[in-house]
Design an enzyme around this catalytic site. Structure first.
Site, PDB file in Angstrom:
ATOM      1  N   ASP A  91     -10.635  -1.362   1.964  1.00 56.22           N
ATOM      2  CA  ASP A  91     -10.421  -2.802   1.950  1.00 56.22           C
ATOM      3  C   ASP A  91      -9.115  -3.131   2.657  1.00 56.22           C
ATOM      4  O   ASP A  91      -8.136  -2.381   2.585  1.00 56.22           O
ATOM      5  CB  ASP A  91     -10.370  -3.325   0.513  1.00 56.22           C
ATOM      6  CG  ASP A  91     -11.693  -3.145  -0.210  1.00 56.22           C
ATOM      7  OD1 ASP A  91     -12.735  -3.084   0.466  1.00 56.22           O
ATOM      8  OD2 ASP A  91     -11.679  -3.050  -1.455  1.00 56.22           O
ATOM      9  N   ASP A 123      -5.056  -6.208 -10.420  1.00 55.52           N
ATOM     10  CA  ASP A 123      -5.264  -5.858 -11.826  1.00 55.52           C
ATOM     11  C   ASP A 123      -4.395  -4.703 -12.290  1.00 55.52           C
ATOM     12  O   ASP A 123      -3.521  -4.869 -13.147  1.00 55.52           O
ATOM     13  CB  ASP A 123      -6.752  -5.587 -12.096  1.00 55.52           C
ATOM     14  CG  ASP A 123      -7.381  -4.598 -11.124  1.00 55.52           C
ATOM     15  OD1 ASP A 123      -6.650  -3.986 -10.325  1.00 55.52           O
ATOM     16  OD2 ASP A 123      -8.615  -4.428 -11.176  1.00 55.52           O
ATOM     17  N   ASP A 166     -14.898   3.284   0.123  1.00 57.06           N
ATOM     18  CA  ASP A 166     -14.779   2.234   1.125  1.00 57.06           C
ATOM     19  C   ASP A 166     -13.309   1.902   1.320  1.00 57.06           C
ATOM     20  O   ASP A 166     -12.440   2.373   0.575  1.00 57.06           O
ATOM     21  CB  ASP A 166     -15.569   0.976   0.728  1.00 57.06           C
ATOM     22  CG  ASP A 166     -15.305   0.566  -0.719  1.00 57.06           C
ATOM     23  OD1 ASP A 166     -14.132   0.641  -1.152  1.00 57.06           O
ATOM     24  OD2 ASP A 166     -16.252   0.168  -1.408  1.00 57.06           O
TER      25      ASP A 166
END
Length: 449
Positions: free
Chosen positions: A70, A148, A68
């Site tokens: 983002d 992260d 996907d």
């Protein structure tokens, strides 16, 4: 591309980013989904910054096909909704905009920024070091250093098609290193303990090594998973085990002591050998699951969790049988007990929990090979999954390979042969522990019937 320093203070926004112009990188609009491009271009046309970010950029740089795409922007969620009529705002902990194109969803996140305050009641706050709300918005620099891992903090700017790297992610991508952003890995794990599971997932999925400073806390912080909602852990484990590297993830989770906080009953069951043999069912089941996924075949969450929780179910069934309970009653009770005990750790939704228990519940019925029972059983909606499960049990040496082979023949037989197979001559078969033999049957599919 030049190497970069890796000790990055999380909120040091004075850091000068590495900007890679379009001729010097391989990310191409031809490999970005049409819907993601629509979102990027429309946001820019509306006067906002628009960047592809995270796993989509990472995978394109590695030559992989992203699952996907983002988008990150300086537009607030409400502003994104004003730009897109097909937009829905979701989430409280992290406010996000989902732009819908039929079944395809492009996730749009506003740049996060600002330091956390454990006593704050504002848009970003921590409790005992864990982020419980994060809707404080900021700049792209702040957003990049709040992510992260360095390799997930790369931005593709639709304005000039350049790559932007604030955290040394490009160097780590080239080196095959998984590294948390910031100079305090333990703090980053405490902010969101799910990052420990993500570290395992990315290491397995990408074949990367975990930076030693980021790996050490994994052995010490597993108990933090207790603070994560059980429903969120279910979603994370689907990503872990249904990515084609489930067996490796299982082994790493046990290596770091994380598995025991996710599946305590299974970990306890696996700690015991039987007849001087280690228990191999879970490993064989996950290996089969990986093989199917790599071949593009489906595996349902119900079948996956039936594998992961089978050992405590099987051992509880044996204990109840020794107390004099019938096979069917023992299986029913054991399945209910193990399922209920698991829910506080990883919550399995009913739509998967019910078929999972049906797969287990059909195992004693598969031992009955006389009369009309086999004919009725093959019409059961969960028969194929239960049969596949039996094949795995036989392969692991804890069910009779001849029983698995019988069911394989029965499914392939014509009416006359089926009648001969079920005509009273067949004896009821009980599973017995046999190792080192495989059934003369087709490979289990792992597909719920």
């Amino acid at each position: 591309m030049p190497d970069q320093e890796h000790t990055i203070p999380i909120f040091d926004t004075s850091r000068i980013p590495l900007i890679v112009p379009r001729p010097d990188h391989q990310v191409s609009r031809a490999n970005i989904s049409e819907n993601a491009l629509k979102v990027l271009y429309r946001l820019r046309k509306a006067g906002f910054q628009a960047h592809l970010v995270g796993g989509g950029v990472r995978d394109l740089l590695l030559g992989h096909e992203p699952k996907d795409f983002d988008v990150a922007t300086d537009a607030r969620p409400e502003q994104v909704r004003e730009v897109f009529r097909n937009c829905r705002l979701i989430g409280r902990r992290f406010r996000l905009a989902h732009v819908h194109f039929g079944s395809d969803i492009v996730e749009v996140a506003t740049f996060r920024g600002g330091a956390a305050d454990e006593d704050a009641e504002g848009e970003r706050c921590l409790e005992n070091g864990r982020i419980v709300r994060d809707n404080a918005y900021g700049t792209i620099e702040e957003d990049a250093l709040r992510r992260d891992f360095t390799i997930n903090s790369l931005y593709y700017n639709i304005a000039d098609f350049s790559l932007i790297d604030y955290a040394g992610g490009l160097a780590d991508l080239q080196a095959g290193t998984l590294r948390l952003i910031g100079d305090d890995p333990e703090r980053r794990y405490r902010e969101d303990p799910v990052r420990m599971l993500r570290a395992v997932r990315f290491a397995c999925k990408l074949g990367f090594s975990i930076d030693p400073a980021c790996e050490r806390p994994l052995f010490e912080l597993a108990q933090l998973l207790r603070d994560i909602p059980a429903a969120r852990l279910f979603d994370e484990l689907l990503k872990l085990f249904l990515s084609g590297t489930g067996l490796m993830a299982f082994e790493k989770l046990r290596h770091y002591g994380l598995f025991a906080y996710l599946f305590p009953a299974t970990e306890t069951a696996l700690a015991h050998e039987e007849q001087a043999f280690p228990l191999t069912f879970v490993a064989r089941g996950l290996e089969n699951t990986d093989r199917r996924l790599q071949e593009g075949k489906p595996v349902t969450p119900a079948f996956l969790f039936a594998i992961l929780l089978w050992e405590p179910v099987r051992q509880r069934v044996q204990a109840l049988q020794e107390e004099g309970m019938s096979d069917t009653e023992a299986m029913y009770l054991a399945a209910g007990e193990v399922s209920a005990a698991q829910q506080p750790f990883v919550a399995i939704p009913k739509r998967f929990g019910l078929p999972m228990r049906e797969i287990w519940g059909l195992q004693p019925r598969l031992e009955l090979c006389q009369g009309k029972r086999p004919y009725r059983l093959v019409t059961h909606p969960r028969f194929r999954a239960a049969y596949d499960f039996l094949l795995l049990r036989a392969e692991a040496g804890e069910a009779d390979p001849e029983l698995a082979a019988w069911w394989t023949r029965f499914q392939q037989a014509d009416g006359q042969e089926r009648a001969q197979m079920t005509d009273g001559g067949a004896k009821r078969r009980r599973p017995r522990r046999r190792r080192g033999k495989r059934p003369a049957a087709s490979a289990p599919s792992g597909e719920e019937g």
